[in-house]
Scaffold this motif. Sequence first.
Motif, PDB file in Angstrom:
ATOM      1  N   LEU A 242       0.846  -1.188   0.000  1.00 26.35           N
ATOM      2  CA  LEU A 242       0.000   0.000   0.000  1.00 26.35           C
ATOM      3  C   LEU A 242       0.882   1.239   0.000  1.00 26.35           C
ATOM      4  CD1 LEU A 242      -2.535  -0.989   2.814  1.00 26.35           C
ATOM      5  CD2 LEU A 242      -2.868  -1.225   0.344  1.00 26.35           C
ATOM      6  N   PRO A 243       0.421   2.339  -0.616  1.00 27.49           N
ATOM      7  CA  PRO A 243       1.203   3.581  -0.590  1.00 27.49           C
ATOM      8  C   PRO A 243       1.091   4.265   0.764  1.00 27.49           C
ATOM      9  CG  PRO A 243      -0.872   3.939  -1.724  1.00 27.49           C
ATOM     10  CD  PRO A 243      -0.822   2.474  -1.399  1.00 27.49           C
ATOM     11  N   ALA A 283       5.713 -18.485   7.063  1.00 27.55           N
ATOM     12  CA  ALA A 283       6.407 -17.203   7.199  1.00 27.55           C
ATOM     13  C   ALA A 283       5.473 -16.071   6.804  1.00 27.55           C
ATOM     14  CB  ALA A 283       7.648 -17.175   6.300  1.00 27.55           C
ATOM     15  N   ILE A 284       5.360 -15.074   7.662  1.00 31.48           N
ATOM     16  CA  ILE A 284       4.567 -13.889   7.329  1.00 31.48           C
ATOM     17  C   ILE A 284       5.093 -12.719   8.151  1.00 31.48           C
ATOM     18  CG2 ILE A 284       2.775 -14.429   9.053  1.00 31.48           C
ATOM     19  CD1 ILE A 284       0.769 -13.161   6.980  1.00 31.48           C
ATOM     20  N   ASP A 285       5.247 -11.580   7.510  1.00 31.94           N
ATOM     21  CA  ASP A 285       5.683 -10.391   8.235  1.00 31.94           C
ATOM     22  C   ASP A 285       5.296  -9.145   7.460  1.00 31.94           C
ATOM     23  OD1 ASP A 285       8.101  -9.412   6.527  1.00 31.94           O
ATOM     24  OD2 ASP A 285       8.541 -11.519   6.863  1.00 31.94           O
ATOM     25  N   ALA A 286       5.304  -8.032   8.158  1.00 30.57           N
ATOM     26  CA  ALA A 286       5.031  -6.728   7.558  1.00 30.57           C
ATOM     27  C   ALA A 286       6.311  -5.905   7.564  1.00 30.57           C
ATOM     28  CB  ALA A 286       3.926  -6.002   8.319  1.00 30.57           C
ATOM     29  N   TYR A 287       6.411  -4.978   6.633  1.00 35.09           N
ATOM     30  CA  TYR A 287       7.598  -4.136   6.518  1.00 35.09           C
ATOM     31  C   TYR A 287       7.187  -2.802   5.918  1.00 35.09           C
ATOM     32  CZ  TYR A 287       7.296  -5.387   1.598  1.00 35.09           C
ATOM     33  OH  TYR A 287       6.846  -5.558   0.313  1.00 35.09           O
ATOM     34  N   HIS A 288       8.072  -1.810   5.996  1.00 35.75           N
ATOM     35  CA  HIS A 288       7.834  -0.566   5.274  1.00 35.75           C
ATOM     36  C   HIS A 288       9.121  -0.114   4.612  1.00 35.75           C
ATOM     37  CE1 HIS A 288       9.064   0.996   9.283  1.00 35.75           C
ATOM     38  NE2 HIS A 288       9.713   1.884   8.568  1.00 35.75           N
ATOM     39  N   GLU A 289       8.969   0.497   3.464  1.00 32.79           N
ATOM     40  CA  GLU A 289      10.074   1.113   2.724  1.00 32.79           C
ATOM     41  C   GLU A 289       9.751   2.591   2.585  1.00 32.79           C
ATOM     42  OE1 GLU A 289      12.790  -0.279   1.667  1.00 32.79           O
ATOM     43  OE2 GLU A 289      12.380  -2.439   1.663  1.00 32.79           O
ATOM     44  N   LEU A 296       6.087   2.754   1.199  1.00 33.37           N
ATOM     45  CA  LEU A 296       5.276   1.559   1.016  1.00 33.37           C
ATOM     46  C   LEU A 296       5.098   0.851   2.348  1.00 33.37           C
ATOM     47  CD1 LEU A 296       7.120  -0.077  -2.030  1.00 33.37           C
ATOM     48  CD2 LEU A 296       4.919   1.120  -2.135  1.00 33.37           C
ATOM     49  N   LEU A 297       3.904   0.383   2.625  1.00 29.56           N
ATOM     50  CA  LEU A 297       3.674  -0.618   3.658  1.00 29.56           C
ATOM     51  C   LEU A 297       3.468  -1.933   2.939  1.00 29.56           C
ATOM     52  CD1 LEU A 297       2.943  -1.329   6.723  1.00 29.56           C
ATOM     53  CD2 LEU A 297       0.590  -1.290   5.894  1.00 29.56           C
ATOM     54  N   GLU A 391      -5.269   6.771   6.245  1.00 28.10           N
ATOM     55  CA  GLU A 391      -4.793   7.419   5.018  1.00 28.10           C
ATOM     56  C   GLU A 391      -4.385   6.389   3.981  1.00 28.10           C
ATOM     57  OE1 GLU A 391      -0.878   9.936   4.044  1.00 28.10           O
ATOM     58  OE2 GLU A 391      -2.292  11.022   5.330  1.00 28.10           O
ATOM     59  N   MET A 392      -3.728   5.314   4.415  1.00 28.38           N
ATOM     60  CA  MET A 392      -3.353   4.247   3.480  1.00 28.38           C
ATOM     61  C   MET A 392      -4.589   3.578   2.906  1.00 28.38           C
ATOM     62  SD  MET A 392      -0.049   2.281   5.112  1.00 28.38           S
ATOM     63  CE  MET A 392      -0.671   2.139   6.792  1.00 28.38           C
TER      64      MET A 392
END
Length: 424
Positions: A242-243, A283-289, A296-297, A391-392
């Motif tokens: 997502l942005p 395996a599962i995880d969240a990250y942001h760039e 990005l999320l 917002e996302m």
Amino acid sequence: MTARLHTLSNGVRVVCDPMPGLRTIAVTVAVNGGARMENEAQSGWSHLLEHLVFKGAGDMGAREIVERVEAEGGSINAATGYERTSFDIRALKGSLPLAMQVLSDLVFRPTLAPEEIEREKDVVAQEIAEAFDTPDDHVFEMAQTRAFVGQALGRPILGSIASLAPVERETIGDWRRRLYSPDRMVVAVSGGVDEDELLPLAEAWFGHQTATPTEALPPAVFVGGEARLARKIEQANLVFQLPTIGARDERLPALRLFTEILGGGMASRLFQSAREDRGLAYAIDAYHETYDDLGLLGVYAGAGAERSVELAELCAAEILDLAERGPAPQELARAKAVLNASLWMADESPASRAGRNAGQTLVFGAPVSSEATAARIEAQSAEDLRAVGREMAATGRSASAVLGPRGAGGAGAAFRAAMLAAGG
């Protein structure tokens, strides 16, 4: 805070960060530039250049570069990203003169021999093939391409065999002068370093090169869409994005906490719901760039093809629930504890501090104290996280990539449908 910022006459910024009692140093030379500076024909040039400088620089050949560093007990490494390229040496404190010379030679005086250029193209071609052959690497590249279709951020950092083919000594030399321009550069040293020793070395090795003007980058635009690649492998590799906000946004601590609660560890929502409660993923995880102007999320998961759609819907539901209802008090407290622990642990590592000081100077113009960062994390409320999440969700836009058995192909559409419904 011990880090002190200095600026040389040609624009190179120098950060001196003494850590009393340490017998080692970490030196990072970072430049504000990478794959995002490339047009389509230049895709992969920044990464290829990072390889090439190690093939010979100053009076050293490829072997001598590493032998000189390792002879004094040190190690050397480098990395190319979309917006940053960095070179790092970790060594004993008495090795600062050598470290400064070697890193200066790499960025300002590489040999760029024609035969080495052709040889290294073949090496990078193998690296490109390896990334393609690794599903849990290639799926991220697919998602990035969908997120930023037709833009530099949407092209692989490695480039392609076709885009690297025309590179020769003159073209890559011109690219080096643009990318490694002194006014885009930070030299950061942490550990057993003394300012009276560092500054003359910085002036001698980094203070006499001329800057090369570069044009401003166009703003990035999150496009989104679905990417699918069917392969005969056992597991589906899924990425949903997502942005969100960029690196300079003051709400970044809220995004970091949102990401941690969503999928940052074994106590996170996604790990508990997808793996522990339903057995949908190993395996599962969240990250942001975060980039200069947007971010990005993302969620990554490896799952069985037959349950990929269910997993995609669950990921969307967890994002939307956290955005709508916000975190529970204990979730927010846990996330703050995790981020603060990570912050203070990194504070005890010269390499982490040098890299962080360089990165913060490139983004914010100066290093940010850990105390200030911790205070910003602690100040975040549940409503701050809800605001970032809403917002996302409100954009209704997403990017997805599905790599694996054909039966997993509908996962991206399922995630997109859930986010579109939430965006109204």
